[in-house]
Scaffold this active site. Structure first.
Site, PDB file in Angstrom:
ATOM      1  N   TRP A  91      -0.371  -7.005  -6.809  1.00  0.00           N
ATOM      2  CA  TRP A  91      -0.711  -6.106  -7.920  1.00  0.00           C
ATOM      3  C   TRP A  91       0.415  -5.124  -8.237  1.00  0.00           C
ATOM      4  O   TRP A  91       0.634  -4.760  -9.397  1.00  0.00           O
ATOM      5  CB  TRP A  91      -2.027  -5.368  -7.683  1.00  0.00           C
ATOM      6  CG  TRP A  91      -2.419  -4.585  -8.912  1.00  0.00           C
ATOM      7  CD1 TRP A  91      -2.512  -3.238  -9.034  1.00  0.00           C
ATOM      8  CD2 TRP A  91      -2.721  -5.124 -10.222  1.00  0.00           C
ATOM      9  NE1 TRP A  91      -2.857  -2.895 -10.328  1.00  0.00           N
ATOM     10  CE2 TRP A  91      -2.987  -4.032 -11.077  1.00  0.00           C
ATOM     11  CE3 TRP A  91      -2.775  -6.417 -10.758  1.00  0.00           C
ATOM     12  CZ2 TRP A  91      -3.319  -4.193 -12.426  1.00  0.00           C
ATOM     13  CZ3 TRP A  91      -3.100  -6.570 -12.111  1.00  0.00           C
ATOM     14  CH2 TRP A  91      -3.366  -5.470 -12.918  1.00  0.00           C
TER      15      TRP A  91
ATOM     16  N   HIS B 180       4.657 -13.885  -6.887  1.00  0.00           N
ATOM     17  CA  HIS B 180       3.393 -14.200  -6.198  1.00  0.00           C
ATOM     18  C   HIS B 180       2.232 -13.393  -6.791  1.00  0.00           C
ATOM     19  O   HIS B 180       1.096 -13.555  -6.381  1.00  0.00           O
ATOM     20  CB  HIS B 180       3.543 -13.898  -4.707  1.00  0.00           C
ATOM     21  CG  HIS B 180       3.530 -12.431  -4.370  1.00  0.00           C
ATOM     22  ND1 HIS B 180       4.298 -11.505  -5.030  1.00  0.00           N
ATOM     23  CD2 HIS B 180       2.816 -11.713  -3.451  1.00  0.00           C
ATOM     24  CE1 HIS B 180       4.069 -10.306  -4.532  1.00  0.00           C
ATOM     25  NE2 HIS B 180       3.179 -10.407  -3.583  1.00  0.00           N
TER      26      HIS B 180
ATOM     27  N   GLU C 242       4.443  -3.656 -12.259  1.00  0.00           N
ATOM     28  CA  GLU C 242       5.863  -3.478 -12.605  1.00  0.00           C
ATOM     29  C   GLU C 242       6.272  -4.478 -13.692  1.00  0.00           C
ATOM     30  O   GLU C 242       7.055  -4.145 -14.589  1.00  0.00           O
ATOM     31  CB  GLU C 242       6.716  -3.623 -11.330  1.00  0.00           C
ATOM     32  CG  GLU C 242       6.465  -2.463 -10.356  1.00  0.00           C
ATOM     33  CD  GLU C 242       6.804  -2.791  -8.898  1.00  0.00           C
ATOM     34  OE1 GLU C 242       7.533  -3.760  -8.646  1.00  0.00           O
ATOM     35  OE2 GLU C 242       6.316  -2.070  -8.004  1.00  0.00           O
TER      36      GLU C 242
ATOM     37  N   HIS D  40       0.841  -1.203   0.000  1.00  0.00           N
ATOM     38  CA  HIS D  40       0.000   0.000   0.000  1.00  0.00           C
ATOM     39  C   HIS D  40       0.876   1.253   0.000  1.00  0.00           C
ATOM     40  O   HIS D  40       0.566   2.236  -0.661  1.00  0.00           O
ATOM     41  CB  HIS D  40      -0.924   0.003   1.226  1.00  0.00           C
ATOM     42  CG  HIS D  40      -1.922  -1.122   1.207  1.00  0.00           C
ATOM     43  ND1 HIS D  40      -3.280  -0.922   1.246  1.00  0.00           N
ATOM     44  CD2 HIS D  40      -1.747  -2.462   1.104  1.00  0.00           C
ATOM     45  CE1 HIS D  40      -3.891  -2.090   1.191  1.00  0.00           C
ATOM     46  NE2 HIS D  40      -2.986  -3.046   1.117  1.00  0.00           N
TER      47      HIS D  40
ATOM     48  N   GLY E  51      -5.619 -13.869  -1.604  1.00  0.00           N
ATOM     49  CA  GLY E  51      -6.155 -12.535  -1.908  1.00  0.00           C
ATOM     50  C   GLY E  51      -6.294 -12.331  -3.408  1.00  0.00           C
ATOM     51  O   GLY E  51      -6.641 -13.252  -4.154  1.00  0.00           O
ATOM     52  N   ASP E  52      -5.991 -11.109  -3.854  1.00  0.00           N
ATOM     53  CA  ASP E  52      -6.113 -10.781  -5.281  1.00  0.00           C
ATOM     54  C   ASP E  52      -5.051 -11.483  -6.128  1.00  0.00           C
ATOM     55  O   ASP E  52      -5.173 -11.536  -7.352  1.00  0.00           O
ATOM     56  CB  ASP E  52      -6.003  -9.261  -5.475  1.00  0.00           C
ATOM     57  CG  ASP E  52      -4.656  -8.711  -5.015  1.00  0.00           C
ATOM     58  OD1 ASP E  52      -4.147  -9.163  -3.973  1.00  0.00           O
ATOM     59  OD2 ASP E  52      -4.099  -7.835  -5.708  1.00  0.00           O
ATOM     60  N   GLN E  53      -4.010 -12.007  -5.484  1.00  0.00           N
ATOM     61  CA  GLN E  53      -2.900 -12.602  -6.256  1.00  0.00           C
ATOM     62  C   GLN E  53      -3.394 -13.719  -7.178  1.00  0.00           C
ATOM     63  O   GLN E  53      -2.904 -13.875  -8.304  1.00  0.00           O
ATOM     64  CB  GLN E  53      -1.833 -13.151  -5.305  1.00  0.00           C
ATOM     65  CG  GLN E  53      -1.217 -12.081  -4.410  1.00  0.00           C
ATOM     66  CD  GLN E  53      -0.587 -12.665  -3.147  1.00  0.00           C
ATOM     67  OE1 GLN E  53      -0.311 -13.861  -3.070  1.00  0.00           O
ATOM     68  NE2 GLN E  53      -0.360 -11.831  -2.150  1.00  0.00           N
TER      69      GLN E  53
HETATM   70  C1  UDX Z   1       0.141  -6.769  -0.942  1.00  0.00           C
HETATM   71  C2  UDX Z   1      -0.671  -7.945  -1.449  1.00  0.00           C
HETATM   72  O1  UDX Z   1      -0.039  -9.140  -1.150  1.00  0.00           O
HETATM   73  C3  UDX Z   1      -0.979  -7.828  -2.878  1.00  0.00           C
HETATM   74  O2  UDX Z   1      -1.679  -8.972  -3.312  1.00  0.00           O
HETATM   75  C4  UDX Z   1      -1.802  -6.608  -3.105  1.00  0.00           C
HETATM   76  O3  UDX Z   1      -2.126  -6.520  -4.462  1.00  0.00           O
HETATM   77  C5  UDX Z   1      -1.039  -5.402  -2.613  1.00  0.00           C
HETATM   78  O4  UDX Z   1      -0.630  -5.579  -1.259  1.00  0.00           O
HETATM   79  P1  UDX Z   1       2.740  -7.473  -1.530  1.00  0.00           P
HETATM   80  O5  UDX Z   1       2.435  -8.869  -1.200  1.00  0.00           O
HETATM   81  O6  UDX Z   1       3.815  -6.849  -0.787  1.00  0.00           O
HETATM   82  O7  UDX Z   1       1.429  -6.558  -1.487  1.00  0.00           O
HETATM   83  O8  UDX Z   1       3.107  -7.508  -3.090  1.00  0.00           O
HETATM   84  P2  UDX Z   1       3.167  -6.404  -4.217  1.00  0.00           P
HETATM   85  O9  UDX Z   1       1.816  -5.828  -4.473  1.00  0.00           O
HETATM   86  O10 UDX Z   1       3.821  -7.031  -5.358  1.00  0.00           O
HETATM   87  O11 UDX Z   1       4.071  -5.250  -3.608  1.00  0.00           O
HETATM   88  C6  UDX Z   1       5.403  -5.426  -3.278  1.00  0.00           C
HETATM   89  C7  UDX Z   1       6.176  -4.167  -3.591  1.00  0.00           C
HETATM   90  O12 UDX Z   1       7.454  -4.274  -2.974  1.00  0.00           O
HETATM   91  C8  UDX Z   1       6.417  -3.943  -5.081  1.00  0.00           C
HETATM   92  O13 UDX Z   1       6.240  -2.577  -5.403  1.00  0.00           O
HETATM   93  C9  UDX Z   1       7.870  -4.351  -5.297  1.00  0.00           C
HETATM   94  O14 UDX Z   1       8.544  -3.604  -6.293  1.00  0.00           O
HETATM   95  C10 UDX Z   1       8.464  -4.052  -3.944  1.00  0.00           C
HETATM   96  N1  UDX Z   1       9.609  -4.933  -3.670  1.00  0.00           N
HETATM   97  C11 UDX Z   1       9.415  -6.268  -3.460  1.00  0.00           C
HETATM   98  C12 UDX Z   1      10.868  -4.372  -3.624  1.00  0.00           C
HETATM   99  O15 UDX Z   1      11.044  -3.159  -3.839  1.00  0.00           O
HETATM  100  N2  UDX Z   1      11.918  -5.185  -3.339  1.00  0.00           N
HETATM  101  C13 UDX Z   1      11.777  -6.517  -3.099  1.00  0.00           C
HETATM  102  O16 UDX Z   1      12.792  -7.168  -2.834  1.00  0.00           O
HETATM  103  C14 UDX Z   1      10.489  -7.081  -3.164  1.00  0.00           C
END
Ligand code: UDX
Length: 474
Positions: free
Chosen positions: A367, A364, A372, A22, A387-389
């Protein structure tokens, strides 16, 4: 640098749920709003702002374009950041709602008293009470929906009872929704399934709470772009409030690199990637929250070693209090991986995905990562958890055609073998369909670039939003 009172006319206060998924889109939006001449205050809990400060060093006010970006924090009621009960969402979310409501009200009032009254509040999923605060204080409120339009559509139809969904008696029922392909029961966001994700049931309540509170929101901004979601958007265009896709948010041109990492990114992995041949490296990350079963960690490790391609793997230490265990790197990998792979705890993912050495991404499908991916032209192996994944994985593979599914969800461990991991990597990088996956990935990259550049759909949608904010009473 002038004072906040003298320089800026309209003040937008963004408030982020305390989670990396978020923070990233909210902070990206805050930067863009500042670059359009607004005073944008990014706020979240003390814990989050402290972590961003610790890992990036910058939470000072910064002038961007004609506007200014500031960081602020409020309490969520947990003085002890290491209290293990914080990681139980069923405990955390209700407490955040009670304490956060009052401390957020204080934050907003402080601005009125100090001469920078808030013109508009921007909320995001999991904190429906923010729009209550806005309504109580008479401040217009918008929502940044940090997931896709197709997932928004699923929740919308569920909330308004406009379609039939799986039930306890019919758990395998598929779902038909206008503008979307048929979704099998394990392809709808797992929080809506009567059986899956029982430990995250509270998230279903807060998301549906958000839909209930949409009447207190004048606009829903989405980190997506119209060209990607035309069909999903059509049935929503006549719904209220208005929906404006403004993504991919990370694509917007920035003069200053202000990041919201909660952990320090291992910049050395870029140098490591530089040393690898073009199109050779498998990048692996499961985002900031998911903790994989230990057996899955072992199978991925064997699969990576068997496929023979170099790999970069982000493995975050699992939270101490993680109930199911797992998420740990097998000890034996540390010896065997030497020279073949690099394991880091956090990386600069946007730069990694843009690196020419990266061949594919085992993801995974959160979103943010999905956006990205679609903006970087990188094919994927999808391994969604919950979840949405699970819905994102369906779209990335079957609709957008940028890769294959290794898993359908965290419940699908029966297909998770090291052979399957290695086969999926080969399929997306060297198999008969590899060229098609890459071609599709590059097609979406171009569409994302076009949407975000001046005159593009997302660029124009954001401009319309900024004009709406500028027309608001100060
Ligand atoms: C969560 C939920 O899991 C996801 O399903 C929902 O859509 C948004 O909130 P998260 O699981 O952390 O998010 O995954 P993601 O939405 O992919 O966000 C991760 C963020 O961390 C991305 O912007 C990614 O670029 C960043 N990231 C991840 C890094 O900068 N470095 C890393 O090593 C891993």
């Amino acid at each position: 640098m002038g004072s906040d009172q003298t320089l800026h006319h309209h003040h937008v206060l963004l408030v982020s749920f305390p989670s990396q998924g978020h923070v990233n889109p909210l902070l990206r939006l805050a930067k863009h709003l500042a670059s359009k001449g607004l005073l944008a205050t990014f706020s979240s809990t003390h814990h989050i702002i402290h972590k961003i400060h610790k890992s990036t060093g910058h939470v000072q006010p910064i002038d961007i374009g004609g506007g200014r970006l500031r960081f602020e924090s409020f309490t969520d009621g947990w003085e002890d950041h290491d209290d293990p009960r914080r990681s139980d969402l069923n405990v955390y979310i209700p407490q955040f709602q009670t304490v956060g409501h009052d401390s957020f009200v204080q934050l907003v009032k402080k601005h009125s008293e100090s001469g920078t009254p808030v013109s508009c509040i921007i909320s995001n999923p999991f904190i429906p009470w923010v729009s209550d605060v806005a309504a109580e204080l008479g401040i217009p409120c918008a929502l940044l929906w940090v997931q896709s339009c197709f997932v928004y559509s699923v929740y919308y139809h569920y909330f308004h009872n406009l379609a039939s969904f799986p039930t306890v008696d019919q758990p395998n029922k598929s779902v038909e929704l206008p503008g979307l392909p048929t979704l099998e029961s394990d392809e709808i966001p797992s929080f809506l399934h009567p059986v899956y994700s029982p430990d995250k049931r509270v998230l279903k309540d807060v998301i549906l709470g958000q839909f209930k509170n949409l009447e207190k929101t004048f606009c829903v901004l989405v980190d997506s772009f119209e060209e990607l979601e035309r069909e999903s958007l059509k049935p929503l265009l006549s719904s209220a409030p208005i929906i404006r896709p403004i993504g991919p948010l990370y694509k917007w041109k920035e003069e200053k690199d202000v990041r919201g990492d909660m952990w320090s990114a291992a910049e050395e992995c870029i140098e490591w990637l530089d040393s690898k041949p073009v199109g050779s490296v498998v990048y692996v990350s499961f985002g900031s929250v998911a903790v994989l079963e230990q057996q899955s960690m072992e199978e991925i490790t064997r699969g990576l070693l068997n496929c023979g391609q170099p790999f970069l793997w982000v493995v975050r230490p699992p939270p101490k209090e993680s109930s199911k265990g797992g998420g740990r790197l097998p000890d034996w990998l540390v010896q065997q991986a030497d020279g073949k792979g690099l394991v880091v705890q956090w990386c600069p993912q946007e730069r990694v995905l843009a690196h020419p050495s990266v061949a594919c991404f085992i993801t995974h499908c959160g979103w943010n990562s999905s956006m990205e991916i679609l903006s970087s032209g990188v094919p994927i192996v999808a391994a969604p958890q919950w979840g949405d994944q699970v819905t994102n994985a369906k779209f990335l593979t079957d609709v957008y055609g940028v890769g294959v599914r290794l898993l359908r969800s965290e419940n699908d461990l029966n297909t998770f073998s090291s052979e399957r991991v290695a086969n999926c990597i080969v399929e997306v990088t060297k198999g008969p369909k590899a060229e098609e996956f890459k071609k599709n990935a590059l097609k979406w990259k171009k569409a994302a670039d076009d949407a975000a550049r001046e005159g593009g759909t997302s660029y124009n949608n954001l401009d319309k939003f900024v004009m709406e904010v500028q027309a608001l009473k100060q």
